[in-house]
Structure formats: structure tokens, C-alpha cells
Write a protein that holds these residues in place. Structure first.
Motif, PDB file in Angstrom:
ATOM      1  N   GLY A 178     -24.308 -47.420  -2.854  1.00 44.01           N
ATOM      2  CA  GLY A 178     -23.087 -48.230  -2.277  1.00 44.01           C
ATOM      3  C   GLY A 178     -22.156 -48.787  -3.274  1.00 44.01           C
ATOM      4  N   ASP A 231     -19.089 -46.759  -3.795  1.00 44.08           N
ATOM      5  CA  ASP A 231     -18.128 -46.908  -2.666  1.00 44.08           C
ATOM      6  C   ASP A 231     -17.376 -48.356  -2.681  1.00 44.08           C
ATOM      7  N   ARG A 291     -31.368 -44.177  -0.089  1.00 45.81           N
ATOM      8  CA  ARG A 291     -32.198 -43.594  -1.251  1.00 45.81           C
ATOM      9  C   ARG A 291     -33.502 -43.955  -1.014  1.00 45.81           C
ATOM     10  N   GLY A 294     -32.224 -38.217   2.613  1.00 45.09           N
ATOM     11  CA  GLY A 294     -32.070 -38.981   1.575  1.00 45.09           C
ATOM     12  C   GLY A 294     -32.845 -38.457   0.332  1.00 45.09           C
ATOM     13  N   TYR A 317     -28.663 -35.092  -1.434  1.00 45.68           N
ATOM     14  CA  TYR A 317     -27.458 -35.670  -1.155  1.00 45.68           C
ATOM     15  C   TYR A 317     -26.463 -34.806  -0.311  1.00 45.68           C
ATOM     16  N   TYR A 332     -24.441 -40.404  11.007  1.00 45.47           N
ATOM     17  CA  TYR A 332     -24.203 -41.573  11.713  1.00 45.47           C
ATOM     18  C   TYR A 332     -23.440 -41.502  13.028  1.00 45.47           C
ATOM     19  N   LEU A 340     -24.775 -50.646   3.066  1.00 48.92           N
ATOM     20  CA  LEU A 340     -23.363 -50.160   3.754  1.00 48.92           C
ATOM     21  C   LEU A 340     -23.790 -49.361   4.978  1.00 48.92           C
ATOM     22  N   ILE A 370     -21.556 -48.901   8.145  1.00 50.42           N
ATOM     23  CA  ILE A 370     -20.937 -47.651   8.697  1.00 50.42           C
ATOM     24  C   ILE A 370     -21.530 -47.193  10.071  1.00 50.42           C
TER      25      ILE A 370
HETATM   26  P1  ADP Z   1     -27.687 -48.498  -1.781  1.00 47.26           P
HETATM   27  O1  ADP Z   1     -26.475 -48.904  -2.555  1.00 47.26           O
HETATM   28  O2  ADP Z   1     -28.770 -49.582  -2.074  1.00 47.26           O
HETATM   29  O3  ADP Z   1     -28.120 -47.132  -2.064  1.00 47.26           O
HETATM   30  P2  ADP Z   1     -26.221 -48.830   0.792  1.00 47.26           P
HETATM   31  O4  ADP Z   1     -26.622 -48.688   2.182  1.00 47.26           O
HETATM   32  O5  ADP Z   1     -25.445 -49.991   0.033  1.00 47.26           O
HETATM   33  O6  ADP Z   1     -27.398 -48.591  -0.110  1.00 47.26           O
HETATM   34  O7  ADP Z   1     -25.182 -47.783   0.345  1.00 47.26           O
HETATM   35  C1  ADP Z   1     -25.504 -46.289   0.559  1.00 47.26           C
HETATM   36  C2  ADP Z   1     -24.407 -45.403   0.478  1.00 47.26           C
HETATM   37  O8  ADP Z   1     -24.990 -44.012   0.163  1.00 47.26           O
HETATM   38  C3  ADP Z   1     -24.016 -45.183   2.217  1.00 47.26           C
HETATM   39  O9  ADP Z   1     -22.697 -44.997   1.978  1.00 47.26           O
HETATM   40  C4  ADP Z   1     -24.701 -44.033   2.532  1.00 47.26           C
HETATM   41  O10 ADP Z   1     -24.292 -43.435   3.472  1.00 47.26           O
HETATM   42  C5  ADP Z   1     -24.798 -43.195   1.295  1.00 47.26           C
HETATM   43  N1  ADP Z   1     -26.013 -42.250   0.943  1.00 47.26           N
HETATM   44  C6  ADP Z   1     -27.480 -42.817   0.664  1.00 47.26           C
HETATM   45  N2  ADP Z   1     -28.305 -41.740   0.523  1.00 47.26           N
HETATM   46  C7  ADP Z   1     -27.351 -40.678   0.987  1.00 47.26           C
HETATM   47  C8  ADP Z   1     -27.786 -39.106   1.015  1.00 47.26           C
HETATM   48  N3  ADP Z   1     -28.979 -38.770   0.615  1.00 47.26           N
HETATM   49  N4  ADP Z   1     -26.797 -38.291   1.244  1.00 47.26           N
HETATM   50  C9  ADP Z   1     -25.410 -38.903   1.601  1.00 47.26           C
HETATM   51  N5  ADP Z   1     -24.997 -40.176   1.710  1.00 47.26           N
HETATM   52  C10 ADP Z   1     -26.069 -41.089   1.000  1.00 47.26           C
END
Ligand code: ADP
Length: 487
Positions: free
Chosen positions: A18, A21, A305, A333, A360, A369, A386, A390
Motif C-alpha cells: 500500500g 499506492d 502480502r 499473495g 505478485y 476484487y 487498501l 478497493i
Molecule cells: P500492505 O500495504 O500492508 O501490504 P494494503 O492492503 O494497504 O496492505 O495494500 C496492499 C496493496 O497491494 C493493495 O493494492 C493490494 O491489492 C496489493 N497487493 C498485495 N499483494 C498483492 C499481490 N500478490 N498481487 C497484486 N497486488 C497485491
């Protein structure tokens, strides 16, 4: 006002979570308010391979950064973000031209102290080389924690008017290194004390930032309160309590350009709040792509993650019951290897009902989603999160723990009033998770009720409009704090 955002990852260039982002969207959101915002990050191998795609070009001049007895050099690169902000990149191939950002699934890189001390000091050296004067340096997480320390010590005379703000995206990561790395910082041993970088005999880079930044903040109001308690403070609760009058909480938004089911080009069928029929197509597509039985079972998605923070152990302990009570699950993940193994074993056991993808994959994340009915996020703690925000936008109903930003963004569905956007539980236990998932899946079978929850979820505002205003107000406050100190 001129703001430089310093971040170890920035979307779309590079992202593990996140933080990317937030840094990537914030710089554009600020720019759209007329603020002169720019962003700086390392030029990782992954970005290097794609400099042409991103329009990243070299800038003349070189930075020299003292690192212990050595001088490390770096080249600067530059690109324009979609809103026209400058994005700067620091190149040092020895430190950043690798396959991963911070480490491999087996563990952290052993030279992370050198890498991010270089980056933090390199940022300030870059300002000099670029001739860039900024009012605020907005730092993010431990990788940038030394920037506020340097601004108030080694670079005090060169940057007397520059204020610093530090955002904590996750207090679980603090940049703790053994004391003998202290000379790498260029700071004297007098900074290795309880009131500066020392933390249980080691160096703590985040702690330095928390003590030296003019203001500090985190990414939700609830998390700002939680981190001042022993349960969530990871040993820094007293430092945070001491600074509580300068500690703020601003909830993240999401980038509507990327995350809107009616214009998302990465999903098989577009839909909106008024006409959700496309979501059914997305669900069928997801079931087929994941080799799940194409029936009307509720599909529970997870994109995360794979770390203990995200409650993966609870998920692993609950999967049997969730699947046996008639749901399907799609998990995407990457992270800790032990979780990869546990989940892949379960996948082998429940073919047709459970899909696990380690890796990823942003496009696949979009399809999860859109195609899932429920989004699972049973985090042990959640600074903002996030994923659930989403999910709400895609009418995918969040189920998760009442903690941090999850508690601030999801409200419990109330059958009597028909209000609410999801389902929450408190106790960190597989039983609480299973009961809450069951509650959600029962209501999923009542089509009208489910439609109401989806409508509530999809109506929630989560753009960057409000956070951008709050950031601007906080930047002003940060400047005031700085000015007061100078008097
Ligand atoms: P964090 O920052 O603690 O990992 P968040 O929910 O705040 O968790 O943000 C995670 C972001 O990364 C989101 O946009 C999520 O869709 C994306 N994300 C996490 N893991 C993956 C993955 N394996 N593949 C694609 N997007 C991922």
C-alpha cells in the motif's frame, strides 16, 4: 508550498504494498490541488529495465554520499508523473539493481542498513545537486527515517527552513540494525542514545525519524491511537506517546483512475452500482480461470502480502471449515515462505474449491476484487489497509478484524436498519473468523439483503479528495511547528 515526498516505493514504478499506492497517488493528488509536489525513490533493477516505458531519463550531475569510510556515488534520473509532478530516482546499482526491494522470501538483504542510509542521505544530496528548495520533506517508513535526523543535525545549516513530516505506514518494520552500523550514518556516537537512535542496544532508523521529524502521522485515526499502546506499539509506544500532540492520522484514499469497476480495463466485464450484472460475469470468469467449480457458492477472495500481520495463520486454520460449509476461496499473495508452503498444501487438498497463487500480479488482483463476493482481511493489525477499500468499491464485501484502518473504513452490516458495508470481528481466533464468515455467507444467500450491502459498499467515498485536503492542512501545521522551533 513545495513538497518532496521521499518513499522507498512509488506506484506505478515499483510496488510491494500500500505504501507505493499512497506515495504514487498522493503526489498526483497534491499536484492537482496546485501544490508543487515531487517524489524521490531508488532506481531499483525492476525500474531500470523499464526506463524507456516510463519516460525516465538521466539528469546531469552526480551525488556523493559518505558511507562509513567510503564515498558512494549515485546518478539521478527523472520522469513526469501522470499529473505532471517530477519523479526523481537515485541510481546506485550495487545497492538497488536486484530482483527484490528489501529481501528475498528467505529473509532481508544483509546490507539494508547501508542501502537505506545511502538513500536517506542521498535524498538530501540530491536536493543540492538538483538545486531544489522545498518547504517540506515528507518521509515514509523506516527506509527514510534518517532524513529528519540529518536535516536537524548534519545539514542543519544548509537546510535551516526545511520542515519534515514522517508517515508510519507500518510500525512492524522499523529498520533495526546492530550498533556497529552506526558509523555508516555519519552521525556521531552521541546520537546513539535513548533520546535518539538507540533501541535496546541497536540502531533504530524509524525511531530516529519519529523523534526528529517536525510532525508525524500514520494512515488511519484508529491506528494513530493503537500505536501508543504496548499491544500495537512494537516497543515504540512511549516514543509515540511522548509525541502524541504532533501525531496525526489521515486515512488513505484509493486511485479512482485505477480502481473503478465501470472503467477497469483489467476485468472481463465492467459494472457499476446501478447495474451489477457484469460482476456475475467477472465471478464466472474468475471461477473458470482458477479451476473452481462454476456454481453459485460464495467466492471469498484474498489479495495480500503473506506475512503474519495479515492473519494468514488464522486463514490456514479456518480453511477446512470455510470450504466445507460451501464457500470457495481464491488467494493471491507472496511473502514468507512458510505461508507459501502451508497454502499450497491446502490448495492441493481442495482442488475445485480453493485456488492459491503465490506471486505478485496486479491484473489478477483486479480480477479477484471484481469476481469475488467477499474479501477476507483478518489482519492482526492494519495501519490502513487498501485491500478492503478497493473491495468496497468493487461491491465485494469485506470480512475482517476490527483494527486500525479496517475498523475506520468498514461498518458492520445491521439487519434492522439495512446500514453497513461489511462484517467485523474482534478476537484474533479461527473461531471468530469462521463465525463471521458464516454470518456473511448466510446473508449472501438472501439476495435482496446482499444487494443492499453491495450498494452501501459501492456508495462509500474513498477518493483522494479528502485525504489531499488533510495532507495540505498537516503540511501547514508542520511548517508552523518548524517556525516555532526557529524562534
Ligand atoms: P500492505 O500495504 O500492508 O501490504 P494494503 O492492503 O494497504 O496492505 O495494500 C496492499 C496493496 O497491494 C493493495 O493494492 C493490494 O491489492 C496489493 N497487493 C498485495 N499483494 C498483492 C499481490 N500478490 N498481487 C497484486 N497486488 C497485491
Amino acid at each position: 508550498m513545495k513538497v518532496l515526498i521521499v518513499s522507498p516505493e512509488v506506484a506505478p514504478y515499483v510496488k510491494t504494498g500500500g505504501l507505493a499506492d499512497v506515495s504514487g497517488t498522493l503526489v498526483n493528488a497534491l499536484r492537482r490541488t496546485g501544490t508543487e509536489a515531487s517524489v524521490i525513490l531508488p532506481l531499483y533493477g525492476e525500474i531500470r529495465k523499464r526506463v524507456k516505458d516510463w519516460g525516465i531519463t538521466p539528469v546531469s550531475g552526480e551525488i556523493s554520499v559518505p558511507l562509513g569510510n567510503d564515498i558512494e556515488t549515485g546518478r539521478l534520473w527523472k520522469a513526469k508523473t501522470p499529473a505532471g509532478a517530477d519523479a526523481f530516482f537515485i541510481q546506485n546499482d550495487r545497492f538497488f539493481d536486484r530482483d527484490h526491494l528489501y529481501g528475498t522470501p528467505e529473509g532481508d538483504f544483509s546490507d539494508n542498513a547501508s542501502r537505506f542510509i545511502f538513500f536517506s542521505r542521498g535524498v538530501i544530496e540530491s536536493l543540492k545537486v538538483l538545486g531544489l528548495r522545498v518547504d517540506i520533506i515528507h518521509c515514509n517508513d523506516w527506509q527514510t527515517g534518517l532524513v529528519p535526523v540529518y536535516i536537524k543535525t548534519l545539514y542543519r545549516d544548509e537546510f535551516p527552513d526545511t520542515a519534515t513530516l514522517l508517515t508510519i505506514h507500518n510500525l512492524g518494520y522499523q529498520g533495526i540494525f546492530w550498533h556497529l552500523d552506526m558509523p555508516l550514518t555519519g552521525l556521531g556516537w552521541e546520537m546513539f542514545t535513548m533520546s535518539a537512535l538507540e533501541f535496546h542496544g541497536k540502531i533504530n532508523l524509524l525511531k530516529g525519524g519519529l523523534l526528529f521529524a517536525d510532525t508525524i502521522m500514520t494512515v488511519s485515526r484508529t491506528y494513530a491511537r493503537e500505536i501508543q499502546t504496548p499491544e500495537h506499539g512494537f516497543g515504540l509506544e512511549d516514543v509515540l506517546k511522548e509525541r502524541s500532540s504532533d501525531l496525526h492520522g489521515i486515512m488513505n484514499g484509493i486511485d479512482y483512475r485505477e480502481w473503478s469497476p465501470w472503467r477497469d480495463r483489467l476485468i472481463p466485464s465492467r459494472y457499476n452500482r446501478k447495474n451489477v450484472s457484469g460482476k456475475g460475469i467477472c465471478k464466472k470468469f474468475l471461477q473458470r480461470e482458477c479451476n473452481l467449480e462454476e456454481d453459485d457458492s460464495p467466492v471469498i477472495g484474498m489479495v495480500a502480502r503473506l506475512s503474519s500481520q495479515k492473519g494468514i495463520d488464522l486463514v490456514a486454520d479456518s480453511i477446512d471449515d470455510i470450504i466445507q460449509s460451501g464457500s470457495q476461496m481464491v488467494i493471491l499473495g507472496s511473502g514468507e515462505k512458510n505461508y507459501h508452503d502451508i497454502l499450497l498444501n491446502l490448495h492441493a487438498h481442495y482442488r475445485g474449491r480453493l485456488s492459491v497463487t503465490i506471486g505478485y500480479d496486479n491484473a489478477f488482483a483486479h480480477r479477484i476484487y471484481a469476481g469475488s463476493d467477499i474479501f477476507l482481511m483478518p489482519s492482526r493489525y492494519e495501519p490502513c489497509g487498501l485491500g478492503q477499500i478497493i473491495a468496497l468499491r468493487y461491491g465485494t464485501i469485506p470480512v475482517g478484524r476490527r483494527t486500525g484502518g479496517f475498523a475506520d473504513s468498514v461498518t458492520e452490516y445491521d439487519t434492522s436498519s439495512g446500514s453497513g458495508t461489511g462484517f467485523l470481528f474482534q478476537e484474533y481466533s479461527p473461531k471468530a473468523l469462521k463465525n463471521t464468515v458464516q454470518k456473511a455467507t448466510r446473508l449472501y444467500r438472501s439476495r435482496d439483503i446482499w444487494r443492499t450491502i453491495m450498494r452501501n459498499a459501492m456508495s462509500q467515498e474513498s477518493s483522494w479528495r479528502q485525504p489531499a485536503k488533510e495532507y495540505l492542512a498537516l503540511y501547514k501545521k508542520t511548517l508552523n511547528v518548524k517556525n516555532r522551533q526557529k524562534k
